[in-house]
Structures are given as structure tokens and as C-alpha cells.
Motif scaffolding. Structure first.
Motif, PDB file in Angstrom:
ATOM      1  N   LEU A 295      -1.910 -11.083  -5.191  1.00  0.00           N
ATOM      2  CA  LEU A 295      -2.004 -11.078  -3.999  1.00  0.00           C
ATOM      3  C   LEU A 295      -0.958 -10.194  -3.273  1.00  0.00           C
ATOM      4  O   LEU A 295      -1.471  -9.710  -1.807  1.00  0.00           O
ATOM      5  CB  LEU A 295      -2.409 -12.406  -3.173  1.00  0.00           C
ATOM      6  N   ARG A 296       0.001 -10.295  -3.571  1.00  0.00           N
ATOM      7  CA  ARG A 296       1.267  -9.413  -2.709  1.00  0.00           C
ATOM      8  C   ARG A 296       0.678  -7.924  -2.948  1.00  0.00           C
ATOM      9  O   ARG A 296       1.114  -7.199  -1.867  1.00  0.00           O
ATOM     10  CB  ARG A 296       2.418  -9.673  -3.447  1.00  0.00           C
ATOM     11  N   GLU A 297       0.384  -7.411  -4.123  1.00  0.00           N
ATOM     12  CA  GLU A 297       0.070  -6.213  -4.188  1.00  0.00           C
ATOM     13  C   GLU A 297      -1.146  -5.772  -3.445  1.00  0.00           C
ATOM     14  O   GLU A 297      -1.419  -4.613  -3.058  1.00  0.00           O
ATOM     15  CB  GLU A 297      -0.105  -5.864  -5.586  1.00  0.00           C
ATOM     16  N   VAL A 298      -2.298  -6.640  -3.479  1.00  0.00           N
ATOM     17  CA  VAL A 298      -3.349  -6.418  -2.492  1.00  0.00           C
ATOM     18  C   VAL A 298      -3.060  -6.307  -1.223  1.00  0.00           C
ATOM     19  O   VAL A 298      -3.589  -5.412  -0.274  1.00  0.00           O
ATOM     20  CB  VAL A 298      -4.230  -7.737  -2.614  1.00  0.00           C
ATOM     21  N   ASP A 299      -2.117  -6.909  -0.678  1.00  0.00           N
ATOM     22  CA  ASP A 299      -1.497  -6.890   0.773  1.00  0.00           C
ATOM     23  C   ASP A 299      -0.864  -5.549   0.892  1.00  0.00           C
ATOM     24  O   ASP A 299      -0.894  -4.922   2.026  1.00  0.00           O
ATOM     25  CB  ASP A 299      -0.613  -8.098   1.036  1.00  0.00           C
TER      26      ASP A 299
END
Length: 446
Positions: A295-299
Motif C-alpha cells: 500500500l505504500r507503493e499504491v500511495d
């Protein structure tokens, strides 16, 4: 005796839920601690834009001519405690300042304020989006503070509203999820939602943690799908592909589906960004942080789209914004809303302004809210006025009004016919035919 319902918190979620419960036939009392908001709603006015909501409110709010009178609003906790059999908690859970974590202070305050007035059996139903584990803690707090003791029960019933479709999503939801601990709580919620259930809405009964996780998991999945297609747009930019055709081809696979596969400048609003960050923070607290590192990469992908649009606009006007007039079509984070919270469109406009561009913004519904957030930007009363003398036009919110613009008419008002489509909803053939230089994200060859 018919159930009586209260709704605590009359923001976007609460005002919609209160009006919808009245539409379903219940006597409803809404509470807010802000007296001005109560006055506005009591007069049959909604302090934000949601299609059809004001009409629904006026159909039921007491004191409005011709209404059913089933809906009232108050600032009194005592009145709410005495009135209600089922109390829906619909207060905000924003992101904490300077942190990823969710701010639970509004929910905590609501339970602490309501509980002392629960002197008879009652069901308190959380609808706010909260970190998993919150319901367990709040249930203990409710029993501890309520004079009714264990007869004051908690349940969790997450909301899945889409701005622009909130009434439909409340009256005819695609699913109703309830986290309960007793047959009585389940029966009460089946009674509340009897009409949608009869019309085919699935009713899913879970425990507390699962009910809390459904909303954050759903938003995380949607955010991931959006960031995936935006990552593909980045690849298309370098490989010479067309992300719109790529998404079309992917969408024909029913395992993937077409929804949320439109590449652009990314997602914003009051839910997706803060919910995925709060989910990451809570996973870290639980020792499951590695499960959500993606989710860090999604963000990151999502935030990168905004910067990419700024870079593309700067390149289009010759490498620097100083002295350049930039028209921005769109201020809200999505169409059919006046919500500018974490709006990619407004963020892009603000970045260009800070880099020296003369920015003029137009949005069909979000102008007032945009002015509050960015008072230093220029604002116009129409799309035509916004583009007058512009060196480049940026399409950043996919309002239907913008899709229906006549590029020939707009072309006569601008200084240079250059348009950047940040939402991939404009027709490149139509705009190029009218003499425009057309560029869309992820479509270098379109």
C-alpha cells in the motif's frame, strides 16, 4: 412499536443516512454539536452538494411544507438518548496531523457523550471507518458508561457510500455488513434494513473485526486497482502504448472488470487516501505491517501522478510556468460532488501556481470550497471564462460538462490551443479536428 432511530454526526455520511432512514419510514432524530449545521438541516438545506439529497431531506424534515415530518435535528444528547432505540454513529475519522494513523477522538467523544443517557435497552451502531479493534474497545466503554449496562449494545455497520451516488448506496446498497454479538442486535438491524433486504441487498453478518476490516479492505483494493492502471500509464508513456486501449482490453476479462481502470491523475477525497494510510498504521501496531507494505507503493504511485501532470504542463508551455496562463477545468476530487479534500486537481493547480503560473480554475460545484483551500488561485464563473487567454488547458476532473464542451468555441478564447487530459475522458479526435494540440496521460500516441 416502530423503531426510532438517531444519527449522531450530520456531515456527509450522517445527513445522508438520516434522510435515507426517514425515507425508509422511520422516525429519525439527527444530532450535531455544531448548532449552525443543525439550523441549516432543520430548514431543509444541505451544507454540501450531493445529487438529490436536499430534495430527499425536504421531503421528510419537520417544519418544511408538505414534508412527512419524520426527520428532526437537535444538539441535545439527552434528547437523543431518550428518543432512540437504534443510534447510528456517523462522525468523522480524519487522518491525524503529521501521522498516517486515524484520529478516533470524534468517535470516542460521541460514545462518551451518548452512553450516560442510555437508561434503557438500546443498540449503538458504528458506521464510521475505524481501525480494526476499535469496536471491541468501544463496546466495553459503552457498557461501562451507560446506566442500562449490558442492555446498551454495540454493533458495527460500515458505510460504502460513493459521493454522487450516496442516496442510491444507502437505500439500495450492494451489500449490508453488520458486526454483531447477539441475536437481538442482528434482529434490530434486519428490521432497520428490511426494505433493502427484501429488494435483494445481501445481508452479511460478521464479528466486530471483520466488519471493521471490510471497509478498509475494500478501499485498499480499489486504491490498488487505480494505482495499478496508473502504473501501466507510466509504462505506456515510455513504451509508446495507449493506456485507454490497454484498460479496455483488460476490462473484458471478467476476473478483472472495467471499473476503476481509468488512468489519470489519481484518486483523492476524504476516504481512499486517509483510509489506506490508517490501514497501514494499524497493521504496524498489530505486528502485521509486512502484509500491507504494497500500500505504500499504491500511495506513492498515486501522488506521483500529480507531479507528472505538473511536469507535463511545464514541458508543454516551454519549460517554465513564469508568465504562462494556465486554465484548470476541475477542482473537486471527483465529479457530482463539491468535495475538494485531497483533490488531485486542486493540488496540481496549486503546484503550478507556486511555480509561477497564472492559474484560473473553474468547477461546476466546488468553487466555494476551492477558494477556502487555495484563496490565491484565480477563479472563473464558466469554463469559457477560465480558458480566456490560456497558454494551456488542463482537464483534471471528469465532469460531464467538460466532456460536452465545444473545442472550437474554446479555441477562439485561448492564446494557444493546447489541452492536457488528466482524466482520459475527452475525445482526442474531436479536439485535434478543432486545431488543438492534445495530450493525455498514458497515451503518447493517441
Amino acid at each position: 412499536m416502530a423503531l426510532r432511530i438517531t444519527v449522531i454526526g450530520t456531515g456527509y455520511l450522517g445527513a445522508t443516512h438520516a434522510a435515507a432512514m426517514a425515507e425508509l419510514g422511520f422516525e429519525v432524530l439527527g444530532l450535531d454539536v455544531v448548532a449552525e449545521k443543525v439550523e441549516t438541516l432543520s430548514a431543509g438545506r444541505v451544507p454540501f452538494y450531493e445529487p438529490g439529497l436536499e430534495e430527499l431531506l425536504r421531503r421528510h424534515v419537520a417544519g418544511v411544507a408538505g414534508s412527512t415530518g419524520r426527520l428532526r435535528f437537535t444538539t441535545s444528547w439527552e434528547e437523543v438518548g431518550t428518543f432512540g432505540d437504534v443510534h447510528f454513529v456517523c462522525v468523522n475519522t480524519p487522518q491525524k496531523q503529521g501521522e498516517y494513523a486515524c484520529d478516533m477522538s470524534y468517535v470516542d467523544r460521541a460514545v462518551d457523550s451518548l452512553a450516560p443517557h442510555l437508561t434503557r435497552p438500546a443498540l449503538v451502531v458504528g458506521k464510521s471507518t475505524v481501525p480494526v479493534g476499535s469496536a471491541e474497545r468501544l463496546a466495553r466503554r459503552l457498557t461501562e458508561l451507560a446506566p442500562a449496562g449490558e442492555a446498551a449494545e454495540l454493533a458495527w455497520n460500515p458505510e460504502f457510500l460513493r459521493e454522487g451516488f450516496a442516496i442510491e448506496d444507502t437505500l439500495r446498497p450492494d451489500r449490508i455488513v453488520v458486526g454483531v454479538r447477539s441475536e437481538r442486535a442482528e434482529e434490530l438491524l434486519r428490521e432497520v434494513y428490511a426494505k433493502p433486504i427484501a429488494e435483494g441487498s445481501p445481508f452479511v453478518v460478521t464479528d466486530f473485526p471483520t466488519a471493521e476490516l471490510v471497509k478498509t479492505a475494500a478501499n485498499s483494493f480499489l486504491a490498488t486497482k487505480i494505482s495499478f492502471i496508473n502504473a501501466m500509464a507510466e509504462v505506456c508513456e515510455t513504451a509508446g502504448g495507449d493506456v485507454v486501449k490497454l484498460a479496455e482490453a483488460l476490462g473484458h476479462d471478467d476476473r478483472i472488470g472495467r471499473k476503476f481502470l481509468r488512468a489519470g491523475i489519481g484518486f483523492g477525497g476524504g476516504c481512499l487516501p486517509k483510509d489506506i494510510r490508517a490501514f497501514m498504521a494499524r497493521a504496524g501496531e498489530l505486528g502485521a505491517d509486512q502484509a500491507l507494505t504494497f500500500l505504500r507503493e499504491v500511495d506513492s504511485i498515486n501522488m506521483r501522478r500529480r507531479s507528472h501532470m505538473v511536469d507535463l504542463a511545464r514541458e508543454t508551455v516551454g519549460g517554465a510556468f513564469l508568465g504562462q496562463r494556465v486554465a484548470v477545468l476541475g477542482a473537486t476530487f471527483k465529479p457530482d460532488s463539491d468535495d475538494v479534500r485531497d483533490s488531485p486537481a486542486l493540488n496540481v493547480a496549486g503546484q503550478i501556481h507556486l511555480q509561477g503560473g497564472q492559474v484560473t480554475v473553474y468547477d461546476p460545484k466546488g468553487m466555494e470550497n476551492a477558494r477556502r483551500v487555495f484563496p490565491t488561485l484565480g477563479y472563473a464563473e464558466s469554463a469559457l471564462d477560465a480558458v480566456r487567454g490560456a497558454d494551456v488547458v488542463l482537464h483534471l476532473t471528469e465532469w460531464r460538462e467538460f466532456r460536452e464542451l465545444d473545442p472550437q468555441v474554446l479555441g477562439e478564447a485561448v492564446a494557444r490551443r493546447r489541452v492536457l487530459d488528466g482524466r482520459n475522458t475527452l475525445d482526442p479526435v474531436l479536439w485535434r479536428k478543432a486545431g488543438w494540440s492534445f495530450r493525455a496521460l498514458g497515451r503518447p500516441t493517441a
